[in-house]
Design a protein around this motif. Structure first.
Motif, mmCIF file in Angstrom:
data_model
loop_
_atom_site.group_PDB
_atom_site.id
_atom_site.type_symbol
_atom_site.label_atom_id
_atom_site.label_comp_id
_atom_site.label_asym_id
_atom_site.label_seq_id
_atom_site.Cartn_x
_atom_site.Cartn_y
_atom_site.Cartn_z
ATOM 1 N N LEU A 57 55.400 75.615 45.161
ATOM 2 C CA LEU A 57 56.356 76.097 44.164
ATOM 3 C C LEU A 57 56.091 77.503 43.644
ATOM 4 O O LEU A 57 57.007 78.146 43.123
ATOM 5 N N GLN A 58 54.867 77.989 43.754
ATOM 6 C CA GLN A 58 54.582 79.305 43.180
ATOM 7 C C GLN A 58 55.391 80.401 43.855
ATOM 8 O O GLN A 58 55.609 80.379 45.057
ATOM 9 N N GLY A 59 55.870 81.312 43.043
ATOM 10 C CA GLY A 59 56.599 82.473 43.550
ATOM 11 C C GLY A 59 58.088 82.268 43.741
ATOM 12 O O GLY A 59 58.805 83.214 44.057
ATOM 13 N N ILE A 60 58.592 81.049 43.550
ATOM 14 C CA ILE A 60 60.034 80.818 43.668
ATOM 15 C C ILE A 60 60.737 81.529 42.521
ATOM 16 O O ILE A 60 60.309 81.452 41.374
ATOM 17 N N ARG A 61 61.822 82.225 42.842
ATOM 18 C CA ARG A 61 62.575 82.967 41.830
ATOM 19 C C ARG A 61 63.936 82.327 41.628
ATOM 20 O O ARG A 61 64.461 81.664 42.512
#
Length: 86
Positions: A57-61
């Motif tokens: 999930l990290q970095g999803i915008r």
């Protein structure tokens, strides 16, 4: 372990997250945000290892925003679960 995380830059304002002693996600409650999408995320990550959730999930915008509810969830897990168990 159960904790509350205040988000930054998202429609959702607060997460309530419960993680067991093996770092597996037991439950997540979102307050605010896109209810259907966030319920889907909760359903998909329940029982997953916190580290795997962070990796996915990290970095999803979200649109033009520099973050998203999934990204904020990854930050909460890094801060309260992964960094505390080092």
């Amino acid at each position: 372990m159960k904790f509350v995380y205040r988000t930054e830059g998202t429609c959702c304002q607060v997460f309530e997250i419960e993680v067991d002693d093996n770092r597996r996600i037991q439950n997540v409650n979102f307050f605010g945000g896109c209810n259907g999408n966030l319920q889907g995320i909760c359903s998909l990550i329940k029982g997953m290892d916190a580290g795997e959730v962070v990796d996915r999930l990290q970095g999803i915008r979200c649109g033009a925003k520099s973050t998203s509810c999934p990204d904020q969830l990854s930050k909460a897990l890094r801060q309260h679960v992964l960094e505390e168990t080092k």
